[in-house]
Design a protein around this motif. Structure first.
Motif, mmCIF file in Angstrom:
data_model
loop_
_atom_site.group_PDB
_atom_site.id
_atom_site.type_symbol
_atom_site.label_atom_id
_atom_site.label_comp_id
_atom_site.label_asym_id
_atom_site.label_seq_id
_atom_site.Cartn_x
_atom_site.Cartn_y
_atom_site.Cartn_z
ATOM 1 N N GLY A 171 0.838 -1.204 0.000
ATOM 2 C CA GLY A 171 0.000 0.000 0.000
ATOM 3 C C GLY A 171 0.867 1.246 0.000
ATOM 4 N N SER A 172 0.273 2.379 0.341
ATOM 5 C CA SER A 172 1.002 3.636 0.226
ATOM 6 C C SER A 172 2.188 3.697 1.192
ATOM 7 C CB SER A 172 0.067 4.828 0.436
ATOM 8 O OG SER A 172 -0.757 4.618 1.543
ATOM 9 N N PHE A 173 2.018 3.216 2.424
ATOM 10 C CA PHE A 173 3.121 3.364 3.375
ATOM 11 C C PHE A 173 4.234 2.363 3.078
ATOM 12 C CE2 PHE A 173 4.844 3.744 7.857
ATOM 13 C CZ PHE A 173 5.369 4.992 7.617
ATOM 14 N N TYR A 218 -1.998 3.282 -5.099
ATOM 15 C CA TYR A 218 -1.737 3.792 -3.753
ATOM 16 C C TYR A 218 -0.775 4.983 -3.706
ATOM 17 C CZ TYR A 218 -4.227 -0.312 -2.155
ATOM 18 O OH TYR A 218 -5.200 -1.253 -1.924
ATOM 19 N N LYS A 249 -0.652 0.896 12.265
ATOM 20 C CA LYS A 249 -1.182 1.671 13.398
ATOM 21 C C LYS A 249 -2.607 1.231 13.704
ATOM 22 C CE LYS A 249 1.663 5.761 12.504
ATOM 23 N NZ LYS A 249 1.700 7.109 11.923
ATOM 24 N N ASN A 258 3.775 10.677 9.905
ATOM 25 C CA ASN A 258 4.370 10.107 8.689
ATOM 26 C C ASN A 258 3.353 9.880 7.581
ATOM 27 O OD1 ASN A 258 6.623 7.967 10.642
ATOM 28 N ND2 ASN A 258 6.803 10.103 10.100
ATOM 29 N N ALA A 288 2.327 9.068 4.129
ATOM 30 C CA ALA A 288 3.117 8.336 3.127
ATOM 31 C C ALA A 288 3.475 9.212 1.924
ATOM 32 C CB ALA A 288 2.340 7.104 2.668
ATOM 33 N N ARG A 338 -6.146 9.669 5.748
ATOM 34 C CA ARG A 338 -7.363 8.935 5.344
ATOM 35 C C ARG A 338 -8.409 8.936 6.451
ATOM 36 N NH1 ARG A 338 -3.923 4.826 3.570
ATOM 37 N NH2 ARG A 338 -3.254 4.959 5.714
ATOM 38 N N VAL A 350 -7.085 2.136 3.525
ATOM 39 C CA VAL A 350 -7.249 1.768 4.935
ATOM 40 C C VAL A 350 -7.436 3.012 5.806
ATOM 41 C CG1 VAL A 350 -6.055 0.770 6.924
ATOM 42 C CG2 VAL A 350 -5.874 -0.310 4.689
ATOM 43 N N GLU A 357 -7.693 3.091 9.670
ATOM 44 C CA GLU A 357 -7.666 2.210 10.849
ATOM 45 C C GLU A 357 -8.564 2.711 11.974
ATOM 46 O OE1 GLU A 357 -6.171 -0.638 11.247
ATOM 47 O OE2 GLU A 357 -4.383 -0.753 9.960
HETATM 48 N N1 LIG Z 1 -0.405 5.695 4.480
HETATM 49 C C1 LIG Z 1 0.191 6.338 5.462
HETATM 50 O O1 LIG Z 1 0.424 7.556 5.401
HETATM 51 C C2 LIG Z 1 0.617 5.593 6.685
HETATM 52 C C3 LIG Z 1 1.603 6.144 7.493
HETATM 53 C C4 LIG Z 1 1.980 5.462 8.648
HETATM 54 C C5 LIG Z 1 1.403 4.243 8.964
HETATM 55 N N2 LIG Z 1 0.462 3.730 8.132
HETATM 56 C C6 LIG Z 1 -0.123 2.451 8.516
HETATM 57 O O2 LIG Z 1 0.297 1.450 7.611
HETATM 58 C C7 LIG Z 1 -0.698 0.432 7.514
HETATM 59 C C8 LIG Z 1 -0.947 0.137 6.061
HETATM 60 O O3 LIG Z 1 -1.482 1.322 5.530
HETATM 61 P P1 LIG Z 1 -1.296 1.830 4.036
HETATM 62 O O4 LIG Z 1 -1.471 3.300 4.104
HETATM 63 O O5 LIG Z 1 -0.065 1.332 3.413
HETATM 64 O O6 LIG Z 1 -2.594 1.182 3.411
HETATM 65 P P2 LIG Z 1 -3.196 1.302 1.946
HETATM 66 O O7 LIG Z 1 -4.647 1.491 2.090
HETATM 67 O O8 LIG Z 1 -2.446 2.333 1.184
HETATM 68 O O9 LIG Z 1 -2.879 -0.119 1.340
HETATM 69 C C9 LIG Z 1 -3.255 -1.291 1.982
HETATM 70 C C10 LIG Z 1 -2.419 -2.404 1.387
HETATM 71 O O10 LIG Z 1 -2.656 -3.590 2.141
HETATM 72 C C11 LIG Z 1 -2.930 -4.636 1.225
HETATM 73 N N3 LIG Z 1 -3.760 -5.638 1.868
HETATM 74 C C12 LIG Z 1 -5.004 -5.519 2.346
HETATM 75 N N4 LIG Z 1 -5.417 -6.708 2.845
HETATM 76 C C13 LIG Z 1 -4.407 -7.576 2.666
HETATM 77 C C14 LIG Z 1 -4.220 -8.955 2.949
HETATM 78 N N5 LIG Z 1 -5.154 -9.673 3.529
HETATM 79 N N6 LIG Z 1 -3.042 -9.521 2.612
HETATM 80 C C15 LIG Z 1 -2.070 -8.811 2.031
HETATM 81 N N7 LIG Z 1 -2.181 -7.502 1.724
HETATM 82 C C16 LIG Z 1 -3.343 -6.909 2.042
HETATM 83 C C17 LIG Z 1 -3.615 -3.953 0.068
HETATM 84 O O11 LIG Z 1 -3.571 -4.771 -1.078
HETATM 85 C C18 LIG Z 1 -2.769 -2.719 -0.053
HETATM 86 O O12 LIG Z 1 -1.596 -2.982 -0.777
HETATM 87 C C19 LIG Z 1 -1.914 0.958 8.290
HETATM 88 O O13 LIG Z 1 -1.981 0.373 9.545
HETATM 89 C C20 LIG Z 1 -1.629 2.444 8.450
HETATM 90 O O14 LIG Z 1 -2.185 2.976 9.637
HETATM 91 C C21 LIG Z 1 0.066 4.348 7.002
#
Ligand SMILES: NC(=O)c1ccc[n+]([C@@H]2O[C@H](COP(=O)([O-])OP(=O)(O)OC[C@H]3O[C@@H](n4cnc5c(N)ncnc54)[C@H](O)[C@@H]3O)[C@@H](O)[C@H]2O)c1
Ligand SMILES: O=P(O)(O)OC[C@H](O)CO
Length: 366
Positions: free
Chosen positions: A38-40, A77, A133, A163, A165, A280, A304, A306
């Motif tokens: 995903g994006s992060f 993403y 998170k 942070n 992404a 988000r 996502v 959360e």
């Molecule tokens: N995006 C941000 O800015 C950011 C920053 C810090 C922390 N986070 C945390 O990182 C985590 C991931 O967030 P994100 O932003 O990357 O999400 P996202 O919505 O950008 O992407 C989610 C990813 O997870 C994958 N996914 C979903 N279900 C799955 C499964 N069962 N098996 C394998 N892959 C699966 C999706 O295909 C996708 O690639 C979250 O907990 C978020 O809180 C995100």
């Protein structure tokens, strides 16, 4: 295989084909894994690649991996961000775990356990750093606690902070916190990620750092709602400050160090997530404030958020632990108990007067 030379602290020299692990001079560098495309996950993979590391970015979707291989972009993403050649998009999790010792886990909290349980044996001895998170429904476990449960022989840490992404991917100057009781792990993560635009601070308070990152998502939903409703700057400031009080009160009840909440992973992350339309969780709140249902708001987002799941488990846990969390209770009442926003605002504003900064008892009043 890696060659050996000396002893000392665990160390990886970035941007170099040479690696020092426990002072052992290695002649080759193992790739670093990022689990979750995903994006992060994508943003962190690029940071590692910028620092000279080979990265295996594992994702479940072969089409997405192929698109990254061909176009060097993750269009769903992180549209418009070039993914560096050293980032290899892969779909074989077993091979990824076999190839890598340091693994960053950027899976949604709802998926982390189910993705990793089948590979539990392969995680033994690895350095697992959660970027996720969230809080697991039913168990109320944080992600690093799940990692610990799945892989008791692994070394565990978390990375959390303000942070976004996309900003990281666009090289906005950013800081984060790596937290673990394992000092050598913190040092290795700092060396792997610390770079031109990304500073990594260390902390020994894994629980506090991780809890801060999970809790702030709930308040970002409230903040987004407030903005959509045209509320003023006083209101936004009150929300953020009372959110900090509320999450700290909860954290203290759960045994965390309240001082951690004054750092990047506490107030830092709360500020960015509650003030940025790029968040988000904030976007979900904004859509709710515009009158969308929760289901429509989440569908429109398509990524996502959360905070929605965290809200459910947090409300139940706060009730069980007897912790006063009026903002959490208010949002829960709107989203899941059929209360209107007006009712909840009236209730919150008419609540009995309280003392400020009550969670560390410095008000001077009893
Ligand atoms: N995006 C941000 O800015 C950011 C920053 C810090 C922390 N986070 C945390 O990182 C985590 C991931 O967030 P994100 O932003 O990357 O999400 P996202 O919505 O950008 O992407 C989610 C990813 O997870 C994958 N996914 C979903 N279900 C799955 C499964 N069962 N098996 C394998 N892959 C699966 C999706 O295909 C996708 O690639 C979250 O907990 C978020 O809180 C995100
Ligand atoms: O987009 P969000 O709301 O998941 O927030 C992203 C990061 O957690 C901000 O630090």
């Amino acid at each position: 295989m890696l060659g050996l030379a000396a002893t000392g602290p665990l160390r990886i020299m970035p941007a170099s084909p040479l690696v020092w692990i426990n002072g052992l001079h290695m002649t080759d560098q193992r790739p670093i894994a990022v689990l979750g495309g995903g994006s992060f996950g994508t943003a962190v993979a690029n940071l590692l690649a910028e620092n000279g590391h080979q990265v295996r970015l594992w994702m479940r979707d072969p089409e997405q991996a192929e698109a990254i291989r061909v176009n060097r972009e993750n269009p769903r993403y992180l549209k418009g961000i070039k993914i560096l050649p050293a980032v290899e998009a892969v779909t074989d999790l077993q091979a990824t775990l076999e190839a890598c010792d340091l693994c960053f886990v950027a899976l949604p909290s709802s998926a982390l356990r189910s993705v990793l349980v089948p590979h539990a044996e392969r995680l033994s001895g690895k350095l697992l750093v959660s970027l996720t998170k969230g809080i697991e429904a039913h168990t109320f476990k944080l992600m690093s606690e799940i990692l610990e449960e799945i892989a008791p022989q692994a070394r565990i840490g978390v990375l959390s902070g303000p942070n976004l992404a996309r900003e990281i991917a666009e090289h906005a100057l950013t800081a984060t916190v790596v937290a673990s009781e394992d000092e050598a792990l913190c040092q290795q993560v700092q060396e792997a990620l610390h770079g031109r635009t990304f500073r990594v601070y260390a902390s020994a308070d894994r629980f506090g750092v991780e809890l801060g990152g999970a809790l702030k998502n709930v308040y970002a939903i409230i903040a987004g709602m407030a903005v959509a409703l045209g509320m003023g700057e006083n209101t936004k400031s009150m929300l953020i400050t009372r959110a900090l009080a509320e999450m700290t009160r909860f954290a203290v009840n759960q045994g965390a160090n309240p001082m951690t909440f004054l750092g990047l992973a506490g107030v830092g992350d709360l500020i960015v997530t509650c003030s940025s339309p790029k968040s988000r969780n904030y976007q979900v709140g904004f859509a709710l404030g515009q009158g969308l249902s929760l289901e429509d708001a989440v569908t429109r987002l398509g990524e996502v958020a959360e905070g929605v799941n965290t809200l459910k488990v947090l409300k139940a846990k706060a009730h069980e632990a007897g912790v006063y969390m009026p903002l959490v209770a208010g949002l829960h009442a709107i989203l899941f108990e059929g209360r209107t926003l007006e009712q909840v605002i009236a209730l919150l504003m008419r609540g009995e007067p309280k003392t400020d900064v009550d969670f560390i008892s410095t008000s001077g009043f009893n």
